[in-house]
Write an enzyme that holds these catalytic residues in place. Structure first.
Site, short mmCIF file in Angstrom:
data_model
loop_
_atom_site.label_atom_id
_atom_site.label_comp_id
_atom_site.label_asym_id
_atom_site.label_seq_id
_atom_site.Cartn_x
_atom_site.Cartn_y
_atom_site.Cartn_z
N ARG A 15 0.81 -1.22 0.00
CA ARG A 15 0.00 0.00 0.00
C ARG A 15 0.85 1.28 0.00
O ARG A 15 0.35 2.36 -0.21
CB ARG A 15 -0.96 -0.02 1.21
CG ARG A 15 -2.08 -1.04 1.07
CD ARG A 15 -2.78 -1.33 2.38
NE ARG A 15 -2.01 -2.24 3.24
CZ ARG A 15 -2.44 -2.73 4.39
NH1 ARG A 15 -3.63 -2.39 4.85
NH2 ARG A 15 -1.68 -3.55 5.10
N GLY A 104 6.60 -3.19 12.98
CA GLY A 104 7.53 -2.16 12.51
C GLY A 104 6.85 -0.97 11.87
O GLY A 104 7.48 0.05 11.60
N ARG A 424 47.62 36.65 -4.14
CA ARG A 424 46.75 37.18 -5.19
C ARG A 424 47.63 38.08 -6.07
O ARG A 424 48.71 38.52 -5.63
CB ARG A 424 45.59 37.96 -4.60
CG ARG A 424 46.03 39.19 -3.84
CD ARG A 424 44.91 39.89 -3.12
NE ARG A 424 45.42 41.10 -2.50
CZ ARG A 424 44.98 41.62 -1.38
NH1 ARG A 424 44.01 41.02 -0.71
NH2 ARG A 424 45.51 42.71 -0.91
C1 UD1 Z 1 -2.40 -5.62 11.51
C2 UD1 Z 1 -3.29 -6.46 12.40
C3 UD1 Z 1 -4.54 -5.66 12.76
C4 UD1 Z 1 -4.13 -4.38 13.44
C5 UD1 Z 1 -3.13 -3.58 12.61
C6 UD1 Z 1 -2.56 -2.48 13.46
C7 UD1 Z 1 -2.99 -8.82 11.84
C8 UD1 Z 1 -3.53 -9.99 11.13
N1 UD1 Z 1 -3.67 -7.68 11.72
O1 UD1 Z 1 -3.06 -5.36 10.29
O2 UD1 Z 1 -5.36 -6.41 13.63
O3 UD1 Z 1 -5.29 -3.60 13.73
O4 UD1 Z 1 -2.04 -4.43 12.19
O5 UD1 Z 1 -1.76 -1.60 12.71
O6 UD1 Z 1 -1.98 -8.93 12.50
N2 UD1 Z 1 4.43 -8.55 8.59
C9 UD1 Z 1 5.42 -9.49 8.52
N3 UD1 Z 1 5.19 -10.64 7.86
C10 UD1 Z 1 3.98 -10.94 7.29
C11 UD1 Z 1 2.98 -9.96 7.36
C12 UD1 Z 1 3.21 -8.79 8.02
O7 UD1 Z 1 6.52 -9.27 9.04
O8 UD1 Z 1 3.85 -12.02 6.73
C13 UD1 Z 1 4.70 -7.28 9.30
C14 UD1 Z 1 4.58 -6.05 8.43
O9 UD1 Z 1 5.84 -5.70 7.90
C15 UD1 Z 1 4.06 -4.99 9.39
C16 UD1 Z 1 3.29 -5.79 10.42
O10 UD1 Z 1 3.71 -7.12 10.31
O11 UD1 Z 1 5.13 -4.32 10.01
C17 UD1 Z 1 1.78 -5.70 10.26
O12 UD1 Z 1 1.42 -6.17 8.97
P1 UD1 Z 1 0.33 -5.41 8.08
O13 UD1 Z 1 0.17 -6.17 6.82
O14 UD1 Z 1 0.61 -4.00 8.00
O15 UD1 Z 1 -0.98 -5.66 8.97
P2 UD1 Z 1 -2.31 -4.78 8.99
O16 UD1 Z 1 -3.13 -5.12 7.82
O17 UD1 Z 1 -1.99 -3.37 9.22
CA CA Z 2 -0.09 -2.24 9.27
#
Ligand code: UD1
Ligand code: CA
Length: 469
Positions: A15, A104, A424
């Site tokens: 995103r 993160g 100079r």
């Molecule tokens: C996630 C939460 C949601 C919460 C929100 C808060 C889950 C399923 N959902 O959603 O409940 O309200 O954060 O901001 O946890 N990441 C990995 N490996 C993966 C997937 C993600 O390391 O396979 C890391 C991403 O880099 C990121 C974090 O986990 O730093 C959260 O992932 P992201 O995809 O942003 O989750 P959200 O959809 O925001």
């Molecule tokens: Ca997130």
């Protein structure tokens, strides 16, 4: 009680629409990841694991000197946040204690808030989750609580029913549990959901099924909102700046127009510092008591001494130390240099890779020529030296204590103490030369009033540089 922090940073960050891994996008001049590690670092965890994906090298080098104690765990495929935490399991084998998981992309969380989450396990909770209320909870997982205040489950926005989407209590993603509990719950998390991912959030329902107790600690949206898009990043930057401005004002700094002053990560400000409008302070800047930072100045990774004045329109670049009572004036750029106490660089100068002695005066238009096209060289200007205006100092070169360089000099050799270097061309005045010049030029103008110009074999009227071109 031992504590390990696991920071998730393997997600694709689709995103963000970017080639840069999401957690390396900058907030207040440093990667978001630094903010998270700094917050959790405030709890002095015994272990710090950063979960990274295929871009682990970039994540690793961003950690570099900032968090050398952090270890990287590789999550080969981004199968979801539960899978990401599982990727840290091997690194934590044999670890006994609490694990706090942070995302993160949630960079503004404060140490004290993470600490209150970790301390929630001191009571009867087995799993503690940090949540916040939001007027616009869309996109976040929702915390579904029971009448006794326990946390029953977390439902992701994508999977939520309409009634659940009305819940305004959001999941921040920050979770704490004992290591053994956490990893055993994660083993029972499946991927039967809208995204087909292994959700960390599902550990709550699994824990309740096993008769364990989960609780939600409430924090503020200002510090717990996640960054998924550039819009979110801009909002996080705004939150950071508002926080930094308020902290500065409370700590005894005058900000003449707070909304126009930008701070970086790790800014340290003394009391009675005054900052005029439109100043940008990058990361790792410290400004001592009573210093005056004037409008349109830009400072990064530098120290400004007590009572110094910087700007207007000054650029202080990384690695610069400006001493007490110094004056750095308009259109001055200083890089990787030490300007000692009470020295002055008042106008239009470039000072790079240089030591300027105490009380030295650098005249307008002075340039230290530090780069020969291949290497950088240093310049040393001694105490109380006087560098005449428009001096060009070709590094490496030493201008000793109390020495003077004449205005307009090109200095290529060291200048001994208290000597005057004049480098100079000597001035020549041609008696009535101006008169002769103009007579000749006017005589060359044809009848149609157009200059005929000088032919290649006609003599130059005077020194070319003074011919009025
Ligand atoms: C996630 C939460 C949601 C919460 C929100 C808060 C889950 C399923 N959902 O959603 O409940 O309200 O954060 O901001 O946890 N990441 C990995 N490996 C993966 C997937 C993600 O390391 O396979 C890391 C991403 O880099 C990121 C974090 O986990 O730093 C959260 O992932 P992201 O995809 O942003 O989750 P959200 O959809 O925001
Ligand atoms: Ca997130």
């Amino acid at each position: 009680m031992a504590l390990a922090a696991v920071v998730l940073a393997a997600g694709g960050g689709t995103r963000m629409n970017s080639r840069i891994p999401k957690t390396l996008h900058q907030l207040a001049g440093v990667p978001m990841l630094h903010h998270v590690l700094d917050s959790v670092g405030g709890l002095c965890p015994d272990r710090m694991i950063v979960v990274a994906g295929e871009r682990w090298r970039e994540i690793g080098s961003a950690l570099g000197e900032f968090a050398p104690e952090a270890e990287i765990a590789l999550q080969p495929k981004q199968l979801g946040t539960a899978d990401a935490v599982m990727a840290a399991r091997k690194a934590l084998s044999g670890f006994e204690g609490r694990v706090v998981v942070l995302y993160g992309d949630t960079p503004l969380v404060r140490s004290s808030t993470v600490n209150s989450l970790v301390c929630a396990l001191d009571g009867d909770a087995d799993v503690a989750i940090l949540g916040f209320r939001s007027e616009d909870p869309s996109g976040y997982g929702r915390l579904i609580t029971s009448s006794d205040g326990g946390l029953e489950r977390i439902v992701e926005h994508k999977d939520a029913k309409d009634t659940e989407r009305l819940v305004d209590f959001c999941n921040s993603g920050i979770v704490c549990a004992e290591a053994a509990t956490l990893f055993s719950l994660l083993e029972n998390v499946g991927s039967d959901n809208a995204a087909g991912e292994f959700y960390l959030t599902d550990i709550v329902a699994v824990a309740n099924d096993e008769g364990l107790r989960c609780c939600a600690i409430e924090g503020s949206e200002e510090e717990l909102h996640g960054v998924n898009s550039r819009v979110d990043l801009a909002r996080a930057e705004q939150s950071f700046q508002e926080r930094a401005r308020t902290a500065a004002l409370k700590e005894g700094v005058t900000l003449m127009a707070p909304d126009t002053i930008f701070f970086g990560f790790g800014t340290i400000l003394g009391v009675d510092v005054v900052i005029e409008p439109h100043v940008v302070i990058g990361p790792q800047v410290s400004i001592a008591d009573g210093a005056f930072i004037r409008s349109f100045s830009h400072l990064e990774n530098c120290c400004v001494g007590r009572g110094a004045t910087v700007g207007p329109f000054a650029r202080i670049r990384p690695g610069t130390k400006i001493g007490k009572g110094t004056r750095i004036g308009n259109f001055v750029e200083i890089k990787a240099s030490v300007v000692s106490d009470d020295a002055k660089v008042p106008h239009l100068s470039y000072v790079g890779d240089t030591e300027v002695g105490a009380g030295a005066n650098i005249g307008a238009g002075t340039i230290t020529c530090n780069y020969d096209g291949v290497s950088k060289h240093r310049t040393r200007i001694g105490d109380d030296a006087f560098i005449g205006s428009n001096s060009t100092l070709i590094a490496p070169v030493i201008i000793s204590d109390g020495a003077v360089t004449a205005a307009g000099s090109v200095i290529t050799h060291d200048v001994p103490p208290k000597a005057i270097a004049i480098a100079r061309k000597r001035q020549m005045n041609l008696k009535e030369g101006a008169d002769r010049l103009f007579r000749r030029l006017r005589g060359n103008v044809g009848s149609d009033n157009k200059p005929t110009g000088r032919t290649s074999n006609s003599p130059a009227p005077l020194d070319e540089t003074k011919s009025g071109n």
